[in-house]
Write an enzyme that holds these catalytic residues in place. Structure first.
Site, PDB file in Angstrom:
ATOM      1  N   HIS A 104       0.831  -1.206   0.000  1.00  0.00           N
ATOM      2  CA  HIS A 104       0.000   0.000   0.000  1.00  0.00           C
ATOM      3  C   HIS A 104       0.865   1.256   0.000  1.00  0.00           C
ATOM      4  O   HIS A 104       1.267   1.739   1.068  1.00  0.00           O
ATOM      5  CB  HIS A 104      -0.892   0.004   1.245  1.00  0.00           C
ATOM      6  CG  HIS A 104      -1.776  -1.198   1.346  1.00  0.00           C
ATOM      7  ND1 HIS A 104      -1.318  -2.431   1.740  1.00  0.00           N
ATOM      8  CD2 HIS A 104      -3.109  -1.345   1.093  1.00  0.00           C
ATOM      9  CE1 HIS A 104      -2.327  -3.286   1.737  1.00  0.00           C
ATOM     10  NE2 HIS A 104      -3.419  -2.664   1.348  1.00  0.00           N
ATOM     11  N   LEU A 154      -8.538  -2.616  10.938  1.00  0.00           N
ATOM     12  CA  LEU A 154      -8.751  -1.175  11.130  1.00  0.00           C
ATOM     13  C   LEU A 154      -9.549  -0.883  12.400  1.00  0.00           C
ATOM     14  O   LEU A 154     -10.436  -1.635  12.782  1.00  0.00           O
ATOM     15  CB  LEU A 154      -9.451  -0.588   9.903  1.00  0.00           C
ATOM     16  CG  LEU A 154      -8.540  -0.486   8.670  1.00  0.00           C
ATOM     17  CD1 LEU A 154      -9.353  -0.246   7.402  1.00  0.00           C
ATOM     18  CD2 LEU A 154      -7.510   0.623   8.848  1.00  0.00           C
ATOM     19  N   HIS A 190      -4.200   3.615  -3.390  1.00  0.00           N
ATOM     20  CA  HIS A 190      -4.309   2.956  -2.083  1.00  0.00           C
ATOM     21  C   HIS A 190      -3.383   1.745  -1.978  1.00  0.00           C
ATOM     22  O   HIS A 190      -2.563   1.646  -1.075  1.00  0.00           O
ATOM     23  CB  HIS A 190      -5.760   2.531  -1.817  1.00  0.00           C
ATOM     24  CG  HIS A 190      -5.908   1.574  -0.678  1.00  0.00           C
ATOM     25  ND1 HIS A 190      -5.970   1.996   0.628  1.00  0.00           N
ATOM     26  CD2 HIS A 190      -5.968   0.218  -0.634  1.00  0.00           C
ATOM     27  CE1 HIS A 190      -6.072   0.928   1.420  1.00  0.00           C
ATOM     28  NE2 HIS A 190      -6.075  -0.164   0.677  1.00  0.00           N
ATOM     29  N   SER A 206     -21.857  -8.384  38.490  1.00  0.00           N
ATOM     30  CA  SER A 206     -22.048  -9.732  37.950  1.00  0.00           C
ATOM     31  C   SER A 206     -20.727 -10.460  37.721  1.00  0.00           C
ATOM     32  O   SER A 206     -20.648 -11.671  37.859  1.00  0.00           O
ATOM     33  CB  SER A 206     -22.782  -9.671  36.610  1.00  0.00           C
ATOM     34  OG  SER A 206     -24.009  -9.020  36.746  1.00  0.00           O
ATOM     35  N   GLU A 219     -17.293  -3.663  25.226  1.00  0.00           N
ATOM     36  CA  GLU A 219     -16.481  -4.877  25.353  1.00  0.00           C
ATOM     37  C   GLU A 219     -15.248  -4.834  24.457  1.00  0.00           C
ATOM     38  O   GLU A 219     -14.139  -5.194  24.885  1.00  0.00           O
ATOM     39  CB  GLU A 219     -17.307  -6.128  25.013  1.00  0.00           C
ATOM     40  CG  GLU A 219     -18.397  -6.460  26.026  1.00  0.00           C
ATOM     41  CD  GLU A 219     -19.701  -5.715  25.781  1.00  0.00           C
ATOM     42  OE1 GLU A 219     -19.775  -4.913  24.819  1.00  0.00           O
ATOM     43  OE2 GLU A 219     -20.653  -5.925  26.550  1.00  0.00           O
ATOM     44  N   HIS A 251     -28.416 -14.399  25.918  1.00  0.00           N
ATOM     45  CA  HIS A 251     -27.362 -14.224  26.915  1.00  0.00           C
ATOM     46  C   HIS A 251     -26.664 -15.533  27.285  1.00  0.00           C
ATOM     47  O   HIS A 251     -25.838 -15.560  28.176  1.00  0.00           O
ATOM     48  CB  HIS A 251     -27.938 -13.596  28.187  1.00  0.00           C
ATOM     49  CG  HIS A 251     -28.250 -12.136  28.061  1.00  0.00           C
ATOM     50  ND1 HIS A 251     -28.984 -11.614  27.022  1.00  0.00           N
ATOM     51  CD2 HIS A 251     -27.910 -11.078  28.843  1.00  0.00           C
ATOM     52  CE1 HIS A 251     -29.092 -10.305  27.177  1.00  0.00           C
ATOM     53  NE2 HIS A 251     -28.453  -9.950  28.278  1.00  0.00           N
TER      54      HIS A 251
HETATM   55  C1  LIG Z   1     -11.316  -4.402   9.971  1.00  0.00           C
HETATM   56  C2  LIG Z   1     -10.786  -4.250   8.589  1.00  0.00           C
HETATM   57  N1  LIG Z   1     -11.639  -4.324   7.558  1.00  0.00           N
HETATM   58  C3  LIG Z   1     -11.164  -4.227   6.284  1.00  0.00           C
HETATM   59  C4  LIG Z   1      -9.837  -4.045   6.027  1.00  0.00           C
HETATM   60  C5  LIG Z   1      -9.310  -3.992   4.607  1.00  0.00           C
HETATM   61  N2  LIG Z   1      -8.901  -2.596   4.291  1.00  0.00           N
HETATM   62  C6  LIG Z   1      -7.628  -2.221   4.333  1.00  0.00           C
HETATM   63  S1  LIG Z   1      -7.447  -0.560   4.099  1.00  0.00           S
HETATM   64  C7  LIG Z   1      -9.105  -0.361   3.897  1.00  0.00           C
HETATM   65  C8  LIG Z   1      -9.738   0.991   3.711  1.00  0.00           C
HETATM   66  C9  LIG Z   1      -8.871   1.969   3.103  1.00  0.00           C
HETATM   67  O1  LIG Z   1      -9.345   3.252   3.351  1.00  0.00           O
HETATM   68  P1  LIG Z   1      -8.607   4.186   4.380  1.00  0.00           P
HETATM   69  O2  LIG Z   1      -8.712   3.595   5.720  1.00  0.00           O
HETATM   70  O3  LIG Z   1      -9.134   5.532   4.188  1.00  0.00           O
HETATM   71  O4  LIG Z   1      -7.091   4.096   3.953  1.00  0.00           O
HETATM   72  P2  LIG Z   1      -6.396   4.855   2.721  1.00  0.00           P
HETATM   73  O5  LIG Z   1      -6.898   4.202   1.479  1.00  0.00           O
HETATM   74  O6  LIG Z   1      -6.793   6.261   2.814  1.00  0.00           O
HETATM   75  O7  LIG Z   1      -4.960   4.604   2.940  1.00  0.00           O
HETATM   76  C10 LIG Z   1      -9.759  -1.572   4.024  1.00  0.00           C
HETATM   77  C11 LIG Z   1     -11.219  -1.746   3.868  1.00  0.00           C
HETATM   78  C12 LIG Z   1      -8.991  -3.974   7.154  1.00  0.00           C
HETATM   79  N3  LIG Z   1      -7.681  -3.811   7.023  1.00  0.00           N
HETATM   80  N4  LIG Z   1      -9.488  -4.048   8.414  1.00  0.00           N
END
Ligand SMILES: Cc1ncc(C[n+]2csc(CCOP(=O)(O)OP(=O)(O)O)c2C)c(N)n1
Ligand SMILES: [Mg+2]
Length: 667
Positions: A35, A126, A265, A387, A414, A476
């Site tokens: 990337h 993410l 990207h 709990s 959580e 639950h």
């Molecule tokens: C939880 C999760 N879902 C999906 C992805 C796959 N993924 C990697 S980057 C991205 C989105 C890219 O957009 P952004 O966060 O704005 O990054 P940019 O392209 O601006 O670098 C996704 C969906 C991931 N890494 N983590």
């Protein structure tokens, strides 16, 4: 502390930042995947941060009072590797960068926790880097109270659109805002682009307003304006609130045909676009070639930290020997003998008094026993404190502006809690545990997985671990959770049966510095089963509780609150002339790791009839009882009703075990 722009280097900023851009481009090109867009877009912010503000020492990467830097948008990993190579982390060479994304390399596709090369936490899923950082900032705030003068650093984060779209970013930012973790500083890479295209396809939040509402300090800047970046960092540092700096950037900055587009990207640029980008950014150097003046300047930024670190070491020497020893011990995180002794006393007492307790109460008693003896322990719950039995009386709580406490009210968060606990463990000096209902472990699962991947000692206290929940009903009542948690590599899923086993399981959890633990604990009371406590029998994951009285006809395996049913059934079977051995399996994962001889001893002969008893689904049990084994447990979701009725309704009783065994053996 900020450095004056002109004083830091005679090399112009653009050249410094372009070194990061081209290391990323060249590495992605060589790997034929990766990337480049984020490193190119955030190179200016990163350069200003590392050259003028970040407190770090590449010659001593694990220096405890370093600033923490988290690239939450882990897909931009080459930005981090580029920074850490350029600033001189010894364990990261140019050759490592050339091996980007290759099997076994130091530079995996997404950053994996590796402090020696400046990677503070694993990121890529993410949202989680941001949430983990909250725990790091909380650890800093807590330890700054406990070790005044020795802990005083910032936690910096780069978060992308995806990070802020993910739900956990809400939990994390809300918690950080509530607690006012003022030394957390987030750079939002506001490039309006994600994978599918412009973020306008799916994202129209007013992010500054959102963070303002959380109680954060919010700034908006042009992320390519170095003066603005520096001013914003300085302002963020001096503001008492957590800060977000929304940096308007251009993804793939400098690329004639990809900048500003989702085409930047991921994926290599290809020779043509790479050449055009070299031209446009005026970078006449070959792949991985960093001109001497640029490398020298970057190495200079790295070298500066050694002086600061030495100053800190002098401070450490100036505090009392006792405080120094306490600080060292906190970081080492070993379990003091006093804790082991206290647990032995608790087990001894339980062996005589044989208390009938819910295992969550047993866990509460363990915590009461050890909490005062282990100041690194920090408890909490996702709003289920009464709990979960997670809170020990008479210890202060963590609260806004008062971070010295030992208990965190995480709120109904959580996932945020689990990620924050990971951050505390990663920070060092703390052993976090936190409670929730086991059914909602699903909400925390991605962070449990990362704790396991990162080898962090975090204890997840999940109570209400079966249909024993009763009236709250199937929403639950966990049924598949034990199986799914047992499937996570490196995680210890423990399901103790009584007070002694619960103490043993806690002892095991604390002694494994490189593994997280799930404690599956019951709502309902169960009888005590053990009266021996000299050896920690849970340590091998499974052990024989009762040997068959006479030639063995059947072996019954049980866990947690169903173990007493196995024992009761064995007694009933005896009356029918059937001799049963009863085996307890407090930790399937540890048992699976034992050598073949021990496993065989516990599992018994291949031809022996085997029975598994657990108020959960059968998935995974065939490896214990075989395909022909009898399983007494759940086959689907539970029901709402009093717990004793539900056990009868679902046929999880000593009678059901007895009947199934005697009809199979035709006795
Ligand atoms: C939880 C999760 N879902 C999906 C992805 C796959 N993924 C990697 S980057 C991205 C989105 C890219 O957009 P952004 O966060 O704005 O990054 P940019 O392209 O601006 O670098 C996704 C969906 C991931 N890494 N983590
Ligand atoms: Mg983006």
């Amino acid at each position: 502390m900020a450095q004056d722009a002109a004083a830091i280097s005679s090399v112009p900023h653009d050249k410094l930042a372009n070194a990061l851009r081209f290391l990323a481009l060249d590495a992605v090109e060589k790997a034929n995947s990766g990337h480049p867009g984020l490193p190119m877009g955030m190179a200016d912010v990163a350069t200003v941060l590392y050259s003028r503000f970040l407190k770090f020492d590449p010659s001593n990467p694990s220096w405890p009072d370093r600033d923490r830097f988290v690239l939450s948008a882990g897909h931009g990993s080459m930005l981090l590797y580029g920074l850490n190579y350029l600033t001189g982390y010894k364990a990261l060479s140019l050759d490592d960068l050339k091996l980007f994304r290759q099997t076994g390399s130091r530079t995996p596709g997404h950053p994996e926790h590796d402090v020696e090369i400046g990677v503070e936490t694993t990121t890529g899923p993410l949202g989680q880097g941001l949430a983990t950082s909250v725990g790091m900032a909380l650890a800093e705030a807590h330890l700054a109270v406990r070790f005044e003068g020795l802990v005083d650093h910032y936690t910096y984060v780069i978060a992308s659109d995806g990070d802020l779209e993910e739900a956990v970013s809400h939990e994390a930012a809300s918690l950080a805002g509530h607690l006012q973790l003022g030394k957390m500083i987030v750079f939002y890479d506001d490039n309006s682009i994600s994978i599918d295209g412009p973020t306008s396809l799916a994202f129209s939040d007013d992010t500054p307003a959102r963070f303002t509402a959380y109680g954060w300090h919010v700034q908006r800047i042009d992320g390519h304006n170095t003066a603005a970046i520096a001013a914003a960092i300085a302002a963020a540092q001096s503001d008492p609130r957590p800060s977000i700096i929304c940096c308007k950037t251009i993804i793939g900055f400098g690329s004639p045909n990809r900048a500003g587009s989702h085409d930047a990207h991921s994926n290599p640029f290809g020779a043509e676009e790479l050449a055009a980008t070299r031209e446009s950014l005026n970078w006449p150097y070959g792949p991985f070639e960093i001109p001497d003046d640029v490398l020298t300047a970057w190495r200079g930024f790295g070298a500066r930290g050694a002086t600061v670190r030495k100053g800190w070491e002098d401070t450490l020497k100036s505090v009392s020997a006792a405080k120094q020893a306490e600080f060292k011990a906190a970081l080492e995180g070993k379990i003091p003998e006093a804790v082991t002794n206290a647990l032995t006393a608790l087990k001894q007492e339980a062996a005589t008094s044989k208390p009938k307790l819910a295992t969550r109460q047993c866990s509460g008693k363990v915590l009461e026993t050890i909490f005062g003896l282990l100041p690194e322990l920090i408890g909490g719950s996702a709003d289920l404190t009464p709990s979960n039995n997670t809170k020990v009386k008479n210890f202060p709580e963590v609260a806004t502006g008062s971070f010295g406490g030992r208990y965190v009210h995480y709120g109904v968060r959580e996932f945020g809690m689990a990620a924050a606990m990971n951050g505390m463990a990663l920070h060092g000096g703390m052993i976090p545990y936190g409670g929730a209902f086991m059914c909602f472990s699903d909400y925390a699962r991605p962070a449990i997985r990362l704790a396991s991947l990162m080898k962090q000692r975090v204890v997840f206290v999940f109570t209400h671990d079966s249909i024993g929940v009763g009236e709250d009903g199937p929403t639950h009542q966990p049924v598949e959770h034990l199986a799914s948690l047992r499937a996570i590599p490196n995680l210890l899923t423990m399901r103790p049966a009584d007070q002694i086993e619960t103490a043993e399981c806690w002892e095991i959890a604390l002694s494994h510095q490189d593994r997280p633990t799930v404690m599956a604990l019951s709502r309902q009371g169960v009888p005590a089963l053990r009266d021996d406590f000299a050896a920690n029998k849970s340590a091998k994951g499974a052990y024989i509780l009762d040997k068959a009285d006479g030639p063995e006809h059947v072996r019954i395996f049980g866990t947690g609150t169903e173990l007493y049913l196995a024992r009761d059934a064995a007694k009933m079977l005896k009356d029918k002339g059937i001799n049963a051995t009863v085996v307890s399996i407090p930790c399937y994962n540890l048992f699976a790791e034992q050598d073949a001889a021990y496993r065989k001893e516990i599992l018994g002969d291949r031809d022996l009839l085997k029975v598994g008893v657990e108020a959960a689904v059968r998935f995974g049990w065939d490896s214990i009882i075989g395909q022909d084994g009898i399983f007494i447990g759940m086959t689907g979701f539970g029901d709402s009703g009093p717990a004793p009725d539900l056990y009868k309704h679902f046929n999880i009783t000593a009678e059901a075990i007895t009947d199934a065994v005697s009809s199979r053996l035709k006795k």
